[in-house]
Design a protein around this motif. Structure first.
Motif, PDB file in Angstrom:
ATOM      1  N   GLY A 514       0.776  -1.235   0.000  1.00 11.97           N
ATOM      2  CA  GLY A 514       0.000   0.000   0.000  1.00 11.97           C
ATOM      3  C   GLY A 514       0.804   1.280   0.000  1.00 11.97           C
ATOM      4  O   GLY A 514       0.218   2.371   0.054  1.00 11.97           O
ATOM      5  N   PHE A 515       2.154   1.186  -0.049  1.00 14.81           N
ATOM      6  CA  PHE A 515       2.988   2.391  -0.028  1.00 14.81           C
ATOM      7  C   PHE A 515       3.718   2.550  -1.367  1.00 14.81           C
ATOM      8  O   PHE A 515       3.843   1.596  -2.132  1.00 14.81           O
ATOM      9  N   ASN A 516       4.251   3.759  -1.626  1.00 14.46           N
ATOM     10  CA  ASN A 516       4.828   4.027  -2.943  1.00 14.46           C
ATOM     11  C   ASN A 516       6.222   4.640  -2.901  1.00 14.46           C
ATOM     12  O   ASN A 516       6.582   5.462  -3.743  1.00 14.46           O
ATOM     13  N   GLY A 517       7.015   4.230  -1.911  1.00  9.60           N
ATOM     14  CA  GLY A 517       8.398   4.675  -1.892  1.00  9.60           C
ATOM     15  C   GLY A 517       9.128   4.225  -3.151  1.00  9.60           C
ATOM     16  O   GLY A 517       8.783   3.203  -3.752  1.00  9.60           O
ATOM     17  N   ARG A 518      10.177   4.964  -3.545  1.00  8.92           N
ATOM     18  CA  ARG A 518      10.860   4.647  -4.805  1.00  8.92           C
ATOM     19  C   ARG A 518      12.367   4.880  -4.672  1.00  8.92           C
ATOM     20  O   ARG A 518      12.839   5.474  -3.688  1.00  8.92           O
ATOM     21  N   ILE A 519      13.071   4.403  -5.682  1.00  8.80           N
ATOM     22  CA  ILE A 519      14.512   4.610  -5.777  1.00  8.80           C
ATOM     23  C   ILE A 519      14.788   5.495  -6.978  1.00  8.80           C
ATOM     24  O   ILE A 519      14.319   5.233  -8.098  1.00  8.80           O
ATOM     25  N   GLU A 520      15.554   6.576  -6.775  1.00  5.28           N
ATOM     26  CA  GLU A 520      15.957   7.474  -7.858  1.00  5.28           C
ATOM     27  C   GLU A 520      17.452   7.764  -7.732  1.00  5.28           C
ATOM     28  O   GLU A 520      17.892   8.271  -6.694  1.00  5.28           O
ATOM     29  N   ARG A 521      18.214   7.402  -8.754  1.00  2.00           N
ATOM     30  CA  ARG A 521      19.650   7.703  -8.785  1.00  2.00           C
ATOM     31  C   ARG A 521      20.332   7.293  -7.471  1.00  2.00           C
ATOM     32  O   ARG A 521      21.021   8.080  -6.824  1.00  2.00           O
ATOM     33  N   GLN A 522      20.103   6.039  -7.114  1.00  6.67           N
ATOM     34  CA  GLN A 522      20.720   5.438  -5.918  1.00  6.67           C
ATOM     35  C   GLN A 522      20.325   6.158  -4.621  1.00  6.67           C
ATOM     36  O   GLN A 522      21.090   6.164  -3.648  1.00  6.67           O
ATOM     37  N   GLN A 523      19.141   6.756  -4.647  1.00  8.82           N
ATOM     38  CA  GLN A 523      18.592   7.354  -3.428  1.00  8.82           C
ATOM     39  C   GLN A 523      17.205   6.784  -3.140  1.00  8.82           C
ATOM     40  O   GLN A 523      16.431   6.516  -4.064  1.00  8.82           O
ATOM     41  N   ILE A 524      16.935   6.613  -1.853  1.00  9.42           N
ATOM     42  CA  ILE A 524      15.577   6.287  -1.428  1.00  9.42           C
ATOM     43  C   ILE A 524      14.794   7.590  -1.380  1.00  9.42           C
ATOM     44  O   ILE A 524      15.239   8.568  -0.762  1.00  9.42           O
ATOM     45  N   VAL A 525      13.648   7.619  -2.020  1.00  8.39           N
ATOM     46  CA  VAL A 525      12.800   8.810  -2.019  1.00  8.39           C
ATOM     47  C   VAL A 525      11.445   8.424  -1.433  1.00  8.39           C
ATOM     48  O   VAL A 525      10.757   7.547  -1.955  1.00  8.39           O
ATOM     49  N   LEU A 526      11.101   9.096  -0.348  1.00 10.89           N
ATOM     50  CA  LEU A 526       9.822   8.839   0.317  1.00 10.89           C
ATOM     51  C   LEU A 526       9.025  10.132   0.404  1.00 10.89           C
ATOM     52  O   LEU A 526       9.461  11.096   1.039  1.00 10.89           O
ATOM     53  N   GLU A 527       7.886  10.143  -0.257  1.00 10.86           N
ATOM     54  CA  GLU A 527       6.957  11.255  -0.091  1.00 10.86           C
ATOM     55  C   GLU A 527       6.416  11.231   1.338  1.00 10.86           C
ATOM     56  O   GLU A 527       6.626  10.264   2.081  1.00 10.86           O
ATOM     57  N   PRO A 528       5.703  12.282   1.775  1.00 11.23           N
ATOM     58  CA  PRO A 528       5.179  12.288   3.143  1.00 11.23           C
ATOM     59  C   PRO A 528       4.367  11.029   3.466  1.00 11.23           C
ATOM     60  O   PRO A 528       3.562  10.578   2.650  1.00 11.23           O
ATOM     61  N   TYR A 529       4.665  10.439   4.624  1.00 10.23           N
ATOM     62  CA  TYR A 529       3.922   9.297   5.177  1.00 10.23           C
ATOM     63  C   TYR A 529       3.979   8.075   4.260  1.00 10.23           C
ATOM     64  O   TYR A 529       3.008   7.330   4.146  1.00 10.23           O
ATOM     65  N   GLN A 530       5.124   7.877   3.630  1.00  9.40           N
ATOM     66  CA  GLN A 530       5.279   6.737   2.736  1.00  9.40           C
ATOM     67  C   GLN A 530       6.362   5.797   3.257  1.00  9.40           C
ATOM     68  O   GLN A 530       7.128   6.118   4.164  1.00  9.40           O
ATOM     69  N   ALA A 531       6.404   4.615   2.675  1.00  7.65           N
ATOM     70  CA  ALA A 531       7.365   3.588   3.079  1.00  7.65           C
ATOM     71  C   ALA A 531       7.856   2.850   1.851  1.00  7.65           C
ATOM     72  O   ALA A 531       7.243   2.910   0.774  1.00  7.65           O
ATOM     73  N   LEU A 532       8.961   2.149   2.039  1.00  7.88           N
ATOM     74  CA  LEU A 532       9.542   1.338   0.980  1.00  7.88           C
ATOM     75  C   LEU A 532       9.980   0.013   1.576  1.00  7.88           C
ATOM     76  O   LEU A 532      10.583  -0.028   2.661  1.00  7.88           O
ATOM     77  N   PHE A 533       9.678  -1.070   0.883  1.00  8.10           N
ATOM     78  CA  PHE A 533      10.128  -2.402   1.264  1.00  8.10           C
ATOM     79  C   PHE A 533      10.780  -3.017   0.031  1.00  8.10           C
ATOM     80  O   PHE A 533      10.151  -3.107  -1.033  1.00  8.10           O
ATOM     81  N   ALA A 534      12.034  -3.425   0.159  1.00  7.59           N
ATOM     82  CA  ALA A 534      12.765  -3.940  -0.997  1.00  7.59           C
ATOM     83  C   ALA A 534      13.554  -5.182  -0.610  1.00  7.59           C
ATOM     84  O   ALA A 534      14.147  -5.238   0.476  1.00  7.59           O
ATOM     85  N   GLU A 535      13.562  -6.174  -1.492  1.00  4.06           N
ATOM     86  CA  GLU A 535      14.385  -7.359  -1.258  1.00  4.06           C
ATOM     87  C   GLU A 535      15.816  -7.067  -1.689  1.00  4.06           C
ATOM     88  O   GLU A 535      16.058  -6.426  -2.734  1.00  4.06           O
ATOM     89  N   LEU A 536      16.765  -7.531  -0.878  1.00  8.99           N
ATOM     90  CA  LEU A 536      18.172  -7.271  -1.163  1.00  8.99           C
ATOM     91  C   LEU A 536      18.674  -8.190  -2.265  1.00  8.99           C
ATOM     92  O   LEU A 536      18.208  -9.326  -2.421  1.00  8.99           O
ATOM     93  N   ALA A 537      19.646  -7.679  -2.998  1.00  9.44           N
ATOM     94  CA  ALA A 537      20.293  -8.498  -4.018  1.00  9.44           C
ATOM     95  C   ALA A 537      21.148  -9.567  -3.348  1.00  9.44           C
ATOM     96  O   ALA A 537      21.701  -9.360  -2.261  1.00  9.44           O
ATOM     97  N   ALA A 538      21.264 -10.722  -3.993  1.00  6.63           N
ATOM     98  CA  ALA A 538      22.100 -11.796  -3.457  1.00  6.63           C
ATOM     99  C   ALA A 538      23.554 -11.350  -3.425  1.00  6.63           C
ATOM    100  O   ALA A 538      24.026 -10.628  -4.310  1.00  6.63           O
ATOM    101  N   ASP A 539      24.277 -11.786  -2.405  1.00  4.27           N
ATOM    102  CA  ASP A 539      25.702 -11.418  -2.289  1.00  4.27           C
ATOM    103  C   ASP A 539      26.511 -12.016  -3.430  1.00  4.27           C
ATOM    104  O   ASP A 539      26.234 -13.103  -3.911  1.00  4.27           O
TER     105      ASP A 539
END
Length: 539
Positions: A514-539
């Motif tokens: 239900g949230f819309n956090g995003r990645i832009e140019r290697q930055q986490i960008v969160l609009e007000p009251y937003q969240a981001l959930f991301a799976e990590l890349a394998a080592d």
């Protein structure tokens, strides 16, 4: 995911305050059949269990936390058969049932106390904490009641004082007496045999007192307070060294855990209010032979900035080891969190991200009825105040009634009862009623439902470890890891857009929460009251 016996580990528990959930017989007070009527709603939220606050026989001086019969139902809530019906329906819906146990003290109407106070030689003379007065007739020491005044009250029959950490009608049981410990464990087993799945243990660190009855020292000037009492309450002026948190408690918790081990799948969560709560939580949950979980008060504070949340999580993680926390933002004893943490925020947008933060911490979670609706604290006029705590400390502290007002099921009238309820319904809450939010796919209720269901499919959020990411400013970031999944969690609980460098390599952004956090140019960008959930890349 967890096996059946460990359902509680990372589970979500929905707290029901029975007086205020649903009134089935239109007497203005919620009851057990009312809870049963609404269990489908609770199950649809996507929680794992319900915790029901006390419904046992009681004179209701402290609204059920003063028990006069540990094995029977207060008639205003129904009958034992009503609880059995509730239990069967809950289990049929896949919900576990946890009930409150108030072991440290009873009502002064309990037959044990009625017998104990008659003489110094009767069979239960030593079942409560009695002490002689000082030579000048004053109480034996300086211990204070949380509800105001001395923790000692005089009894003219025995010509002694008895201890009460709360109201004078809530005498403390003497846990140094093995017969008392056995009796309370037997009371718990009665409910286990009936089929309950566990216990929420009220003030679990209050069971024992120091035999020496030494005076508590004053609280050091400038020291950090974590005890969950108002600062204008004299109770906060002492460091509670001798009246609570005694070492003998550990052995009793081992006895209690041994009882629960005989009922596979049962669990325990202890409420801990202490000056050094993380340390007590660690001691009480370590080793797998005491409490399953400890209930922390640290997020029930008025402070909610990112630095504070990081500090709370860090302090607990540094100490808890193999122990386990149960996190909460609210309960029946504190102002509702949208009015504490979110009072200067966009209420509708703030509640989901605050709950997303809670649901992504390492531990289990307790949600209090109405939080899924985003209910603010209700305004209760002085003439309607029922809470003895509030009546004592008014107006600096208005008590707990504002978070205990009836659940709002319908936007027209509330839908709780056909008569005037025991506490008034605040009209500002009617716009947030269940029926209205059911019709709005973007409502807080619908967002929280989607979030809870999504979380069930994320093994890292349920049982993974946690690693805080520092130096992210107002953005909260941490990693959750387990063998099946590794996640980055980023949260913005502010009304500003936040950016932070991407600290790890990610495989993909998760959706469905239900949230819309995003990645832009290697930055986490969160609009007000937003969240981001991301799976990590394998080592």
């Amino acid at each position: 995911m967890n096996d059946a016996a460990n359902w509680w580990k990372g589970g979500v528990i929905y707290q029901i305050y029975p007086r205020s959930f649903m009134d089935s017989n239109n007497d203005g007070i919620g009851d057990l059949p009312g809870i049963t009527e609404k269990l489908d709603y609770v199950a649809e939220l996507g929680v794992d269990a319900i915790w029901i606050s006390p419904f046992f026989t009681s004179p209701m001086r402290d609204f059920g936390y003063d028990i006069a019969d540990y094995r029977n139902i207060e008639p205003m809530f129904g009958r034992l058969q009503d609880f059995e019906v509730l239990l069967r329906k809950a289990h049929g819906l896949g919900l576990k049932v946890i009930i409150d146990q108030v072991l440290s003290h009873s009502s002064d109407r309990h037959p044990w106390f009625q017998e104990s106070r008659q003489s110094r030689t009767n069979a239960r003379a030593d079942w409560y904490v009695w002490a002689d007065p000082k030579a000048d007739g004053t109480p034996p020491n300086n211990w204070l009641s949380i509800f105001g005044g001395s923790a000692w009250s005089w009894d003219s029959r025995r010509r002694q004082y008895y201890l009460h950490n709360f109201l004078d009608s809530q005498p403390d049981l003497n846990f140094h007496n093995p017969a008392v410990r056995r009796a309370q464990l037997d009371n718990m087993e009665f409910w286990l045999q009936l089929g309950v799945d566990g216990f929420r243990l009220d003030v679990v660190n209050f069971y024992f007192h120091s035999r020496g009855l030494q005076d508590n020292p004053p609280f050091p000037e400038g020291a950090t307070r974590t005890l969950s009492v108002a600062r204008d309450n004299p109770y906060a002026y002492q460091r509670h060294v001798f009246d609570i948190n005694q070492p003998e408690n550990i052995a009793f918790l081992c006895e209690l855990r041994a009882l629960l081990e005989r009922y596979p799948g049962s669990t325990s969560v202890g409420e801990i209010s202490a000056d050094d709560a993380p340390a007590v939580m660690a001691r009480y949950t370590a080793g797998g032979d005491k409490l399953h979980m400890a209930y922390t008060f640290d997020l029930l504070s008025d402070t909610n900035d990112a630095d504070y949340v990081r500090r709370v999580v860090r302090q607990l993680e540094d100490q808890i080891g193999d122990g386990w926390a149960c996190w909460a933002l609210g309960n029946h004893d504190v102002k509702r969190f949208p009015s504490r943490w979110g009072k200067h925020e966009d209420a509708q947008a703030y509640v989901p991200v605050a709950l997303a933060m809670l649901l992504s911490l390492r531990g289990s979670v307790s949600l209090y009825q109405g939080e899924e609706l985003g209910l603010p604290e209700a305004e209760v006029p002085y003439e309607r105040i029922r809470d003895p705590y509030g009546l004592t400390f008014w107006p600096a502290y208005k008590g707990r009634d504002g978070c205990r007002t009836p659940m709002v099921w319908e936007s027209s009238g509330g839908g709780f009862s056909a008569v005037e309820p025991w506490l008034p319904i605040d009209r500002q809450q009617l716009a947030l009623a269940v029926d209205r939010q059911e019709r709005d796919l973007d409502s807080t209720l619908q967002v929280v439902r989607r979030l809870l269901r999504w979380r069930k499919r994320q093994p890292a959020l349920i049982g993974g470890d946690i690693a805080l990411l520092e130096d992210t400013g107002d953005m909260l970031c941490w990693l959750r890891r387990c063998p099946a999944q590794q996640l980055l969690v980023a949260l913005n609980m502010t009304g500003d857009t936040l950016r932070a460098p991407l600290p790890v390599k990610i495989e993909n952004l998760l959706e469905g929460h239900g949230f819309n956090g995003r990645i832009e140019r290697q930055q986490i960008v969160l609009e007000p009251y937003q969240a981001l959930f991301a799976e990590l890349a394998a080592d």
